[in-house]
Design a protein around this motif. Sequence first.
Motif, short mmCIF file in Angstrom:
data_model
loop_
_atom_site.label_atom_id
_atom_site.label_comp_id
_atom_site.label_asym_id
_atom_site.label_seq_id
_atom_site.Cartn_x
_atom_site.Cartn_y
_atom_site.Cartn_z
N PRO A 28 21.53 41.67 54.83
CA PRO A 28 21.77 40.61 53.79
C PRO A 28 22.25 39.26 54.67
N THR A 29 22.09 38.40 53.84
CA THR A 29 22.76 36.90 54.71
C THR A 29 23.34 36.35 53.83
N SER A 30 24.12 37.11 52.73
CA SER A 30 24.81 36.37 51.98
C SER A 30 26.00 37.37 51.38
N PRO A 31 27.15 37.11 50.75
CA PRO A 31 28.06 38.05 50.28
C PRO A 31 27.72 38.81 49.19
N THR A 32 26.62 38.08 48.38
CA THR A 32 26.07 38.76 47.14
C THR A 32 24.92 39.26 47.19
N GLU A 33 24.14 39.22 48.15
CA GLU A 33 22.64 39.52 48.20
C GLU A 33 22.87 41.38 48.14
N GLU A 34 21.86 42.05 47.37
CA GLU A 34 21.84 43.44 47.32
C GLU A 34 21.43 43.77 48.58
N LEU A 35 22.32 45.30 48.72
CA LEU A 35 21.91 45.91 50.06
C LEU A 35 20.56 46.47 50.01
N ASP A 36 19.90 46.65 51.10
CA ASP A 36 18.66 47.62 51.43
C ASP A 36 19.13 48.80 50.81
N SER A 37 18.14 49.81 50.32
CA SER A 37 18.40 50.98 49.89
C SER A 37 18.89 52.02 51.12
N ALA A 38 18.44 51.54 52.35
CA ALA A 38 18.71 52.51 53.33
C ALA A 38 20.22 52.64 53.69
N PHE A 39 20.97 51.67 52.96
CA PHE A 39 22.47 51.74 53.51
C PHE A 39 22.92 52.68 52.78
N LYS A 40 24.05 53.22 53.32
CA LYS A 40 24.85 54.70 52.80
C LYS A 40 26.10 54.23 53.08
N ASN A 41 26.92 54.22 51.77
CA ASN A 41 28.33 53.95 51.85
C ASN A 41 29.12 55.04 52.24
N LEU A 42 30.12 54.91 53.05
CA LEU A 42 30.94 55.97 53.86
C LEU A 42 32.25 56.00 53.12
N GLY A 43 32.23 55.52 51.91
CA GLY A 43 33.46 55.92 51.09
C GLY A 43 35.10 55.26 51.43
N TYR A 44 35.92 55.93 51.30
CA TYR A 44 37.12 55.74 51.39
C TYR A 44 37.41 55.55 52.74
N CYS A 45 38.39 54.47 53.31
CA CYS A 45 38.98 54.32 54.56
C CYS A 45 40.37 54.50 54.36
N SER A 46 41.01 54.78 55.28
CA SER A 46 42.56 54.90 55.31
C SER A 46 43.25 53.63 55.12
N ASP A 47 44.48 53.59 54.80
CA ASP A 47 45.27 52.21 54.19
C ASP A 47 45.42 51.37 55.28
N ALA A 48 45.28 51.89 56.67
CA ALA A 48 45.16 51.09 57.86
C ALA A 48 44.02 49.94 57.74
N GLY A 49 43.05 49.95 56.91
CA GLY A 49 42.26 48.89 56.66
C GLY A 49 41.10 48.90 57.96
N LEU A 50 40.73 47.56 57.97
CA LEU A 50 39.67 47.30 59.25
C LEU A 50 40.54 46.50 60.21
N THR A 51 40.39 46.71 61.33
CA THR A 51 40.82 45.90 62.51
C THR A 51 39.34 45.17 63.20
N ASN A 52 39.33 43.95 63.49
CA ASN A 52 38.35 43.57 64.41
C ASN A 52 39.20 42.81 65.57
N SER A 53 38.60 43.48 66.55
CA SER A 53 39.19 42.93 67.88
C SER A 53 38.29 42.43 68.86
N THR A 54 38.76 41.15 69.57
CA THR A 54 38.06 40.56 70.47
C THR A 54 38.85 40.50 71.79
N ASN A 55 38.07 40.98 72.72
CA ASN A 55 38.49 41.14 74.04
C ASN A 55 37.61 40.16 74.93
#
Length: 188
Positions: A28-55
């Motif tokens: 996708p090239t926007s935040p609202t575009e429908e995902l291709d059907s090949a994408f599988k959702n991985l469900g719940y993540c822990s409450d630690a959330g998501l961390t993006n690190s740049t080294n």
Amino acid sequence: MSNASNVSAGKPKITGAINVAPKGTPLPTSPTEELDSAFKNLGYCSDAGLTNSTNLETNNIKAWGGDTVLVIQSSKEDTFNFELIEIKNVDVLKFVYGMANVSGDLETGIVITANNKDVDQVSIVIDMILSGNTLKRIVIPTASLSEIGDLTYSDEDAVGYDTTVNCIPDSEGNTHYEYMIAAAAPSA
């Protein structure tokens, strides 16, 4: 001028935030575009959330006398970390162990083979909602699983796969893309 409405927290979409597909799946090239059907959702993540690190690694070039006169970037690594806690989700298992190493389902029985084979590179789309109902989407064209934390089975915490992925540059040299848009307010 400062604007408090630009300050935000990030929450996953109610349907889940992390979606994985085989590398090469249309992205996708926007935040609202429908995902291709090949994408599988991985469900719940822990409450630690998501961390993006740049080294970012740099070399400082010094002039005679000790002044730094030039800073040269020698490398830049882009990683994302998240803990997947749906450990009975077959798509989570395939992401962690590799597509060829997981077969079956919960009804017929799941078989996982742990080995030293390379895990498949994948494309990842992460959807979240920022404060003020702003949609944010992170698109990683090529992600390579680079780290899995220890699995702890206890009666006090959820079992989870603490995973880190390295973002591999695409043909344009970009490791990931971010898209944001203010979502329309729900109608009454």
